[in-house]
Write a protein that holds these residues in place. Structure first.
Motif, PDB file in Angstrom:
ATOM      1  N   ASP A  14     -58.205   0.186 -29.447  1.00 56.27           N
ATOM      2  CA  ASP A  14     -57.504   0.405 -30.723  1.00 56.27           C
ATOM      3  C   ASP A  14     -56.120  -0.260 -30.732  1.00 56.27           C
ATOM      4  OD1 ASP A  14     -56.535   2.036 -28.768  1.00 56.27           O
ATOM      5  OD2 ASP A  14     -56.586   3.881 -29.954  1.00 56.27           O
ATOM      6  N   VAL A  15     -56.112  -1.551 -30.409  1.00 58.33           N
ATOM      7  CA  VAL A  15     -54.841  -2.299 -30.252  1.00 58.33           C
ATOM      8  C   VAL A  15     -53.922  -2.150 -31.460  1.00 58.33           C
ATOM      9  CG1 VAL A  15     -53.852  -4.593 -29.961  1.00 58.33           C
ATOM     10  CG2 VAL A  15     -55.961  -4.016 -28.805  1.00 58.33           C
ATOM     11  N   GLU A  16     -54.495  -2.234 -32.662  1.00 56.76           N
ATOM     12  CA  GLU A  16     -53.653  -2.276 -33.854  1.00 56.76           C
ATOM     13  C   GLU A  16     -52.943  -0.964 -34.143  1.00 56.76           C
ATOM     14  OE1 GLU A  16     -55.788  -4.013 -37.060  1.00 56.76           O
ATOM     15  OE2 GLU A  16     -56.202  -5.813 -35.898  1.00 56.76           O
ATOM     16  N   GLU A  17     -53.457   0.133 -33.573  1.00 59.91           N
ATOM     17  CA  GLU A  17     -52.835   1.443 -33.829  1.00 59.91           C
ATOM     18  C   GLU A  17     -51.777   1.810 -32.788  1.00 59.91           C
ATOM     19  OE1 GLU A  17     -55.992   4.364 -34.007  1.00 59.91           O
ATOM     20  OE2 GLU A  17     -57.245   2.811 -34.882  1.00 59.91           O
ATOM     21  N   ARG A  18     -51.642   1.017 -31.730  1.00 57.68           N
ATOM     22  CA  ARG A  18     -50.765   1.423 -30.621  1.00 57.68           C
ATOM     23  C   ARG A  18     -49.444   0.679 -30.599  1.00 57.68           C
ATOM     24  NH1 ARG A  18     -52.838   4.905 -26.985  1.00 57.68           N
ATOM     25  NH2 ARG A  18     -54.951   5.361 -27.651  1.00 57.68           N
ATOM     26  N   ASP A  19     -48.441   1.336 -30.042  1.00 56.26           N
ATOM     27  CA  ASP A  19     -47.194   0.661 -29.698  1.00 56.26           C
ATOM     28  C   ASP A  19     -47.288   0.272 -28.226  1.00 56.26           C
ATOM     29  OD1 ASP A  19     -46.354   1.167 -32.216  1.00 56.26           O
ATOM     30  OD2 ASP A  19     -44.791   2.605 -31.690  1.00 56.26           O
ATOM     31  N   PHE A  20     -46.817  -0.940 -27.902  1.00 56.74           N
ATOM     32  CA  PHE A  20     -46.993  -1.470 -26.553  1.00 56.74           C
ATOM     33  C   PHE A  20     -45.678  -1.535 -25.774  1.00 56.74           C
ATOM     34  CE2 PHE A  20     -50.888  -2.610 -28.500  1.00 56.74           C
ATOM     35  CZ  PHE A  20     -51.813  -2.694 -27.467  1.00 56.74           C
ATOM     36  N   ILE A  21     -45.773  -1.139 -24.510  1.00 55.04           N
ATOM     37  CA  ILE A  21     -44.657  -1.343 -23.579  1.00 55.04           C
ATOM     38  C   ILE A  21     -45.170  -2.319 -22.522  1.00 55.04           C
ATOM     39  CG2 ILE A  21     -43.037  -0.275 -21.967  1.00 55.04           C
ATOM     40  CD1 ILE A  21     -43.621   2.423 -23.381  1.00 55.04           C
ATOM     41  N   LEU A  22     -44.699  -3.563 -22.617  1.00 54.93           N
ATOM     42  CA  LEU A  22     -45.109  -4.606 -21.681  1.00 54.93           C
ATOM     43  C   LEU A  22     -44.142  -4.576 -20.503  1.00 54.93           C
ATOM     44  CD1 LEU A  22     -46.949  -7.177 -21.290  1.00 54.93           C
ATOM     45  CD2 LEU A  22     -45.149  -8.442 -22.476  1.00 54.93           C
ATOM     46  N   VAL A  23     -44.667  -4.538 -19.268  1.00 56.34           N
ATOM     47  CA  VAL A  23     -43.765  -4.380 -18.116  1.00 56.34           C
ATOM     48  C   VAL A  23     -43.990  -5.454 -17.058  1.00 56.34           C
ATOM     49  CG1 VAL A  23     -43.548  -1.892 -18.476  1.00 56.34           C
ATOM     50  CG2 VAL A  23     -45.244  -2.712 -16.870  1.00 56.34           C
ATOM     51  N   ASP A  24     -42.880  -5.916 -16.503  1.00 58.84           N
ATOM     52  CA  ASP A  24     -42.893  -6.876 -15.398  1.00 58.84           C
ATOM     53  C   ASP A  24     -41.513  -6.749 -14.756  1.00 58.84           C
ATOM     54  OD1 ASP A  24     -42.803  -9.217 -13.766  1.00 58.84           O
ATOM     55  OD2 ASP A  24     -44.172 -10.241 -15.128  1.00 58.84           O
ATOM     56  N   ASP A  49     -47.095   3.516 -12.742  1.00 55.38           N
ATOM     57  CA  ASP A  49     -47.152   4.955 -12.426  1.00 55.38           C
ATOM     58  C   ASP A  49     -45.840   5.657 -12.764  1.00 55.38           C
ATOM     59  OD1 ASP A  49     -49.721   4.762 -11.654  1.00 55.38           O
ATOM     60  OD2 ASP A  49     -49.351   4.882  -9.493  1.00 55.38           O
ATOM     61  N   GLY A  50     -44.738   4.965 -12.527  1.00 55.00           N
ATOM     62  CA  GLY A  50     -43.431   5.554 -12.828  1.00 55.00           C
ATOM     63  C   GLY A  50     -43.288   5.880 -14.313  1.00 55.00           C
ATOM     64  N   ILE A  51     -43.834   5.022 -15.163  1.00 61.04           N
ATOM     65  CA  ILE A  51     -43.754   5.264 -16.613  1.00 61.04           C
ATOM     66  C   ILE A  51     -44.755   6.346 -17.023  1.00 61.04           C
ATOM     67  CG2 ILE A  51     -43.941   4.206 -18.892  1.00 61.04           C
ATOM     68  CD1 ILE A  51     -43.269   1.533 -17.562  1.00 61.04           C
ATOM     69  N   LEU A  52     -45.933   6.308 -16.397  1.00 61.55           N
ATOM     70  CA  LEU A  52     -46.955   7.318 -16.737  1.00 61.55           C
ATOM     71  C   LEU A  52     -46.498   8.743 -16.399  1.00 61.55           C
ATOM     72  CD1 LEU A  52     -50.325   5.614 -15.706  1.00 61.55           C
ATOM     73  CD2 LEU A  52     -49.605   6.267 -18.021  1.00 61.55           C
ATOM     74  N   LYS A  53     -45.586   8.860 -15.433  1.00 60.28           N
ATOM     75  CA  LYS A  53     -45.061  10.209 -15.119  1.00 60.28           C
ATOM     76  C   LYS A  53     -44.376  10.805 -16.344  1.00 60.28           C
ATOM     77  CE  LYS A  53     -44.296   9.312 -10.324  1.00 60.28           C
ATOM     78  NZ  LYS A  53     -43.376   8.484  -9.569  1.00 60.28           N
ATOM     79  N   MET A  54     -43.751   9.963 -17.144  1.00 63.43           N
ATOM     80  CA  MET A  54     -43.042  10.432 -18.345  1.00 63.43           C
ATOM     81  C   MET A  54     -43.966  10.524 -19.553  1.00 63.43           C
ATOM     82  SD  MET A  54     -39.819  11.020 -18.042  1.00 63.43           S
ATOM     83  CE  MET A  54     -39.861  11.690 -16.408  1.00 63.43           C
ATOM     84  N   ILE A  55     -44.910   9.586 -19.671  1.00 58.72           N
ATOM     85  CA  ILE A  55     -45.815   9.580 -20.840  1.00 58.72           C
ATOM     86  C   ILE A  55     -47.270   9.480 -20.360  1.00 58.72           C
ATOM     87  CG2 ILE A  55     -44.357   8.895 -22.770  1.00 58.72           C
ATOM     88  CD1 ILE A  55     -44.771   6.002 -22.110  1.00 58.72           C
ATOM     89  N   PRO A  56     -47.775  10.604 -19.797  1.00 60.92           N
ATOM     90  CA  PRO A  56     -49.096  10.564 -19.154  1.00 60.92           C
ATOM     91  C   PRO A  56     -50.244  10.281 -20.114  1.00 60.92           C
ATOM     92  CG  PRO A  56     -48.217  12.794 -19.204  1.00 60.92           C
ATOM     93  CD  PRO A  56     -47.114  11.905 -19.666  1.00 60.92           C
ATOM     94  N   ALA A  57     -50.029  10.466 -21.411  1.00 63.70           N
ATOM     95  CA  ALA A  57     -51.131  10.240 -22.359  1.00 63.70           C
ATOM     96  C   ALA A  57     -51.268   8.767 -22.753  1.00 63.70           C
ATOM     97  CB  ALA A  57     -50.916  11.086 -23.616  1.00 63.70           C
ATOM     98  N   ALA A  58     -50.354   7.932 -22.309  1.00 64.23           N
ATOM     99  CA  ALA A  58     -50.440   6.504 -22.673  1.00 64.23           C
ATOM    100  C   ALA A  58     -51.672   5.871 -22.046  1.00 64.23           C
ATOM    101  CB  ALA A  58     -49.182   5.773 -22.202  1.00 64.23           C
ATOM    102  N   LYS A  59     -52.252   4.909 -22.755  1.00 70.58           N
ATOM    103  CA  LYS A  59     -53.343   4.115 -22.190  1.00 70.58           C
ATOM    104  C   LYS A  59     -52.728   2.930 -21.435  1.00 70.58           C
ATOM    105  CE  LYS A  59     -57.177   5.764 -24.366  1.00 70.58           C
ATOM    106  NZ  LYS A  59     -56.914   7.175 -24.486  1.00 70.58           N
TER     107      LYS A  59
END
Ligand SMILES: O=P(O)(O)OC[C@H]1O[C@H](OP(=O)(O)OP(=O)(O)O)[C@H](O)[C@@H]1O
Ligand SMILES: O=c1cc[nH]c(=O)[nH]1
Ligand SMILES: [Mg+2]
Length: 209
Positions: free
Chosen positions: A121-131, A86-96
């Motif tokens: 559409d995995v191949e078209e996206r840039d991923f931010i993996l979080v842990d 949620d903290g990241i979505l506040k900055m980039i709300p359009a991310a899946k």
């Protein structure tokens, strides 16, 4: 070659100190993790592409910059990664948002995958993996394997606290992945916990223990 960024921003460091404190209860822990994730998102989106548009202010015609519609996906490693979404979505709300479910076997410290669901559409996206935690690195490496197996090409890994062992493991297995860390700690203990660390992130976030 992937880069390693350690954030030294005073706000992040201040909040992280309270996150580490064993006196910090579940409610405050969750809120602080959420806030640090927002601050870190600000930094990891620094290289997002922009485009210029025409607009009119109440005073004159002008040009302005807007994000150029890069497709992003945030993927938390369950469970603890959920605390950062949620903290990241506040900055980039359009991310899946995708999910990779992994737990670390307490005996072997090896990751066990139990769930994966990603945007179609995995191949078209840039991923931010979080842990929040990068300890031996086994979980992060396995999650990156899982994303790549499904077609992900551009992956950043974002965590709060990392052990040097975990950073080296990602660099060894996935040297194309940039790593963003709020704090690089000393070492792992004999049970594979980060020292000084913050304990078990999942248990502290969700009040299980
Ligand atoms: O780098 P590693 O040695 O693999 O350890 C890190 C992993 O351990 C924790 O998850 P855990 O297995 O406790 O699962 P949980 O989030 O469900 O509590 C943490 O959230 C990471 O996913
Ligand atoms: O220190 C650690 C190591 C792995 N997982 C956690 O939640 N904390
Ligand atoms: Mg846990």
């Amino acid at each position: 070659m992937g880069k390693v960024y350690v954030f030294d921003h005073p706000l992040i460091q201040h909040k992280l100190t309270h996150i580490r404190d064993e006196q910090t209860g579940t409610k405050d822990f969750r809120e602080l993790v959420d806030e640090v994730a927002t601050l870190m998102a600000f930094e990891i989106t620094r290289d997002l592409p922009m485009e210029e548009i025409d607009l009119k202010t109440p005073v004159s015609q002008t040009k302005g910059k807007v994000l150029s519609g890069k497709k992003l996906a945030i993927v938390p490693i369950l469970r603890a990664g959920i605390g950062m979404v949620d903290g990241i979505l506040k900055m980039i709300p359009a991310a899946k948002v995708g999910h990779v479910g992994l737990y670390r076997d307490p005996e072997t410290l090896k990751p066990v995958e139990y769930y994966v669901k990603l945007p179609s559409d995995v191949e078209e996206r840039d991923f931010i993996l979080v842990d929040p935690m990068l300890a031996t690195g086994g979980s992060a490496v396995e999650a990156i394997n899982s994303l790549k197996k499904r077609g992900a090409k551009n992956i950043k890994f974002l965590c709060l606290v990392a052990a040097p062992e975990g950073v080296e493991e990602i660099k060894k297995e996935h040297d194309d992945v940039d790593i963003y860390i709020a704090a690089l700690d000393e070492k792992l203990n004999e049970k594979g916990y980060i020292v000084p660390g913050l304990g078990d992130a999942g248990d502290r976030l969700f009040g299980t223990k």
